[in-house]
Design an enzyme around this catalytic site. Sequence first.
Site, PDB file in Angstrom:
ATOM      1  N   LYS A  90       5.674  -2.470  -7.750  1.00 56.93           N
ATOM      2  CA  LYS A  90       4.893  -1.731  -6.750  1.00 56.93           C
ATOM      3  C   LYS A  90       4.347  -0.477  -7.415  1.00 56.93           C
ATOM      4  O   LYS A  90       4.952   0.052  -8.350  1.00 56.93           O
ATOM      5  CB  LYS A  90       5.781  -1.323  -5.577  1.00 56.93           C
ATOM      6  CG  LYS A  90       5.016  -0.997  -4.315  1.00 56.93           C
ATOM      7  CD  LYS A  90       4.745  -2.239  -3.504  1.00 56.93           C
ATOM      8  CE  LYS A  90       3.834  -1.987  -2.320  1.00 56.93           C
ATOM      9  NZ  LYS A  90       3.736  -3.170  -1.451  1.00 56.93           N
ATOM     10  N   ASP A 148      -2.184  -2.374  -0.562  1.00 53.93           N
ATOM     11  CA  ASP A 148      -1.128  -2.009   0.393  1.00 53.93           C
ATOM     12  C   ASP A 148      -1.764  -0.912   1.254  1.00 53.93           C
ATOM     13  O   ASP A 148      -2.998  -0.828   1.330  1.00 53.93           O
ATOM     14  CB  ASP A 148       0.146  -1.541  -0.341  1.00 53.93           C
ATOM     15  CG  ASP A 148       1.369  -1.434   0.577  1.00 53.93           C
ATOM     16  OD1 ASP A 148       1.986  -2.468   0.859  1.00 53.93           O
ATOM     17  OD2 ASP A 148       1.695  -0.319   1.025  1.00 53.93           O
TER      18      ASP A 148
HETATM   19  P1  NDP Z   1      -3.604  -0.244   6.027  1.00 54.64           P
HETATM   20  O1  NDP Z   1      -3.827   0.952   5.202  1.00 54.64           O
HETATM   21  O2  NDP Z   1      -4.681  -1.262   6.177  1.00 54.64           O
HETATM   22  O3  NDP Z   1      -3.163   0.169   7.510  1.00 54.64           O
HETATM   23  C1  NDP Z   1      -2.047   0.975   7.703  1.00 54.64           C
HETATM   24  C2  NDP Z   1      -1.862   1.210   9.190  1.00 54.64           C
HETATM   25  O4  NDP Z   1      -0.598   1.826   9.410  1.00 54.64           O
HETATM   26  C3  NDP Z   1      -2.889   2.151   9.776  1.00 54.64           C
HETATM   27  O5  NDP Z   1      -3.089   1.844  11.130  1.00 54.64           O
HETATM   28  C4  NDP Z   1      -2.211   3.496   9.609  1.00 54.64           C
HETATM   29  O6  NDP Z   1      -2.667   4.484  10.497  1.00 54.64           O
HETATM   30  C5  NDP Z   1      -0.785   3.149   9.913  1.00 54.64           C
HETATM   31  N1  NDP Z   1       0.113   4.061   9.193  1.00 54.64           N
HETATM   32  C6  NDP Z   1       0.197   4.233   7.852  1.00 54.64           C
HETATM   33  N2  NDP Z   1       1.077   5.188   7.540  1.00 54.64           N
HETATM   34  C7  NDP Z   1       1.553   5.627   8.713  1.00 54.64           C
HETATM   35  C8  NDP Z   1       2.506   6.600   9.058  1.00 54.64           C
HETATM   36  N3  NDP Z   1       3.139   7.323   8.115  1.00 54.64           N
HETATM   37  N4  NDP Z   1       2.781   6.778  10.380  1.00 54.64           N
HETATM   38  C9  NDP Z   1       2.128   6.046  11.337  1.00 54.64           C
HETATM   39  N5  NDP Z   1       1.203   5.107  11.066  1.00 54.64           N
HETATM   40  C10 NDP Z   1       0.926   4.902   9.772  1.00 54.64           C
HETATM   41  O7  NDP Z   1      -2.275  -0.924   5.438  1.00 54.64           O
HETATM   42  P2  NDP Z   1      -1.725  -2.413   5.618  1.00 54.64           P
HETATM   43  O8  NDP Z   1      -2.088  -2.936   6.954  1.00 54.64           O
HETATM   44  O9  NDP Z   1      -2.089  -3.175   4.414  1.00 54.64           O
HETATM   45  O10 NDP Z   1      -0.145  -2.170   5.535  1.00 54.64           O
HETATM   46  C11 NDP Z   1       0.655  -1.969   6.694  1.00 54.64           C
HETATM   47  C12 NDP Z   1       2.093  -2.280   6.368  1.00 54.64           C
HETATM   48  O11 NDP Z   1       2.201  -3.651   5.935  1.00 54.64           O
HETATM   49  C13 NDP Z   1       2.715  -1.462   5.228  1.00 54.64           C
HETATM   50  O12 NDP Z   1       4.093  -1.293   5.496  1.00 54.64           O
HETATM   51  C14 NDP Z   1       2.569  -2.376   4.012  1.00 54.64           C
HETATM   52  O13 NDP Z   1       3.509  -2.076   3.007  1.00 54.64           O
HETATM   53  C15 NDP Z   1       2.850  -3.718   4.666  1.00 54.64           C
HETATM   54  N6  NDP Z   1       2.365  -4.895   3.952  1.00 54.64           N
HETATM   55  C16 NDP Z   1       1.064  -5.037   3.600  1.00 54.64           C
HETATM   56  C17 NDP Z   1       0.640  -6.189   2.968  1.00 54.64           C
HETATM   57  C18 NDP Z   1      -0.788  -6.416   2.639  1.00 54.64           C
HETATM   58  O14 NDP Z   1      -1.109  -7.524   2.174  1.00 54.64           O
HETATM   59  N7  NDP Z   1      -1.700  -5.478   2.883  1.00 54.64           N
HETATM   60  C19 NDP Z   1       1.583  -7.253   2.609  1.00 54.64           C
HETATM   61  C20 NDP Z   1       2.923  -7.035   3.091  1.00 54.64           C
HETATM   62  C21 NDP Z   1       3.281  -5.890   3.730  1.00 54.64           C
HETATM   63  P3  NDP Z   1      -3.592   5.697   9.938  1.00 54.64           P
HETATM   64  O15 NDP Z   1      -4.930   5.076   9.721  1.00 54.64           O
HETATM   65  O16 NDP Z   1      -3.555   6.729  10.989  1.00 54.64           O
HETATM   66  O17 NDP Z   1      -2.955   6.151   8.661  1.00 54.64           O
HETATM   67  O1  2IT Z   2       4.024  -5.539   0.356  1.00 50.77           O
HETATM   68  C1  2IT Z   2       3.366  -6.512  -0.081  1.00 50.77           C
HETATM   69  O2  2IT Z   2       3.861  -7.641  -0.191  1.00 50.77           O
HETATM   70  C2  2IT Z   2       1.960  -6.284  -0.415  1.00 50.77           C
HETATM   71  N1  2IT Z   2       1.463  -5.184  -0.230  1.00 50.77           N
HETATM   72  C3  2IT Z   2       1.150  -7.390  -1.022  1.00 50.77           C
HETATM   73  C4  2IT Z   2       1.407  -7.494  -2.505  1.00 50.77           C
HETATM   74  C5  2IT Z   2       0.521  -8.466  -3.251  1.00 50.77           C
HETATM   75  O3  2IT Z   2       0.686  -8.498  -4.479  1.00 50.77           O
HETATM   76  O4  2IT Z   2      -0.289  -9.163  -2.656  1.00 50.77           O
END
Ligand code: NDP
Ligand code: 2IT
Length: 451
Positions: free
Chosen positions: A130, A170
């Site tokens: 990561k 992420d």
């Molecule tokens: P994005 O940046 O697309 O969206 C993040 C969302 O979470 C936004 O709505 C944001 O709101 C909110 N958020 C972020 N930080 C905070 C905080 N500290 N408090 C409250 N709300 C918060 O990210 P993703 O959708 O990609 O990721 C969301 C989650 O999913 C994370 O935990 C990530 O690690 C996990 N994840 C993502 C994957 C991927 O493929 N993208 C795969 C597996 C897991 P705001 O805009 O106000 O910051």
């Molecule tokens: O938390 C996760 O699994 C991710 N943000 C996706 C990682 C990836 O390599 O697609």
Amino acid sequence: MSQSHQAQIDAFMAQVTAQNPHEPEFIQAVQEVAETVIPFISDHPQYAKHRILERMVEPERTIIFRVPWTNDAGEVQINRGYRVEFNSAIGPYKGGLRFHPTVTLSVLKFLGFEQVFKNSLTTLPMGGGKGGSDFNPKGKSDAEVMRFCQSFMTELARHIGPNTDVPAGDIGVGGREIGYLFGQYKRLRNEFTGVLTGKGRNWGGSLIRPEATGYGTVYFAAEMLATKGQNFEGKSAVISGSGNVAQYAVEKCIQMGAKVLTMSDSKGFIHDSAGIDQEKLAWIMDLKNNRRGRIQEYVNQFPGATFHEGQRPWGIACHAAFPCATQNELNAEEAQALVSNGCIVIAEGANMPSTPEAIEVFNHAKVLFAPGKASNAGGVATSGLEMSQNSLRISWSREEVDERLLNIMKDIHSQCVTYGKDANGHVDYVRGANIAGFVKVADSMIDQGVV
Ligand code: NDP
Ligand code: 2IT
């Protein structure tokens, strides 16, 4: 749990805590694994003999670097960049990059550690890593984001490669950032290769990768419901976040017949008791992905809905809950509210969104609870499928990738059942995911000797 197991866990955690002071998120992630894996190890002494868990909590390599860049006003800015290369026993390091002001070494170590188990569960050959930065893309111009990404990649490029380490997105890293990072890598190396996933469709990206994490989380929840003879038809769902994962979790819930009541961002949540349908979701996607607006604007567009400033959505009655924003966004009190209001299934789209105390509430209530390392693994799994397509220099259809994703989620579910089912038939998905993820990595580490 037996007293001797508890003593072993306490001793192990005392050591981890002493070696990693000031890393609360990392210690939290290790504690959850230790509680389920140490009792398993005591029945499988080969893992103790080779000190596998002790090795797994130490990243193979941690890179920390300066990221200087210039803002639109011509002022020099300095951020900190990281890549934690955690474990390469079963494949190249693989995992996302997070750009958010709350990024610390502790946060990236927790994410990297969980990624090792998650990637093992996907059935694909990917190690865990990561990275990211405390850079905040919010409010920055495209040109500023580009200059930051180019500076970040100028250092990172020395450490990654398609057979070494393959980053992805992420929080704060989506298609735009991956594009700038890829462009700079290609320029530095003079090489067009699958070094990042989540790429654009025209330049090596896979269909379904943007949808994969959210879709996969809902597929996993549907598998859990099926063990009780139930499905999503007519059920209500509460979802946090409004980014990549949340958006596609909403879409799949709608497709499966559920009514989605909430979405959120860091400023609060919106509640639409009429349900967020596909048309409203399209508006949200444009708001968040193109106009980069705030979720509270939803209530101006759809006046039947309400905005709850500074609050999280877990007090809204629902059958299913999907935390899809960030770590520790659902505490014990909120878990209790969900259970008391009739919630029967919780699948984590985010990484570690439920606190340990919240997980205890879910376990006690014996509701269906899936930890992120199982239920959100569809994102990285589809990154693995993107890597395969890049290596083969072909591109699979949407249907083909989606079918592979669904089958992988079903496979992860059955691994959790194999290792997590107790004598009464109750499945502890946390234990199941941790042990199943551990075994494949641990056996590979034993095969490869002390490295
Ligand atoms: P994005 O940046 O697309 O969206 C993040 C969302 O979470 C936004 O709505 C944001 O709101 C909110 N958020 C972020 N930080 C905070 C905080 N500290 N408090 C409250 N709300 C918060 O990210 P993703 O959708 O990609 O990721 C969301 C989650 O999913 C994370 O935990 C990530 O690690 C996990 N994840 C993502 C994957 C991927 O493929 N993208 C795969 C597996 C897991 P705001 O805009 O106000 O910051
Ligand atoms: O938390 C996760 O699994 C991710 N943000 C996706 C990682 C990836 O390599 O697609």
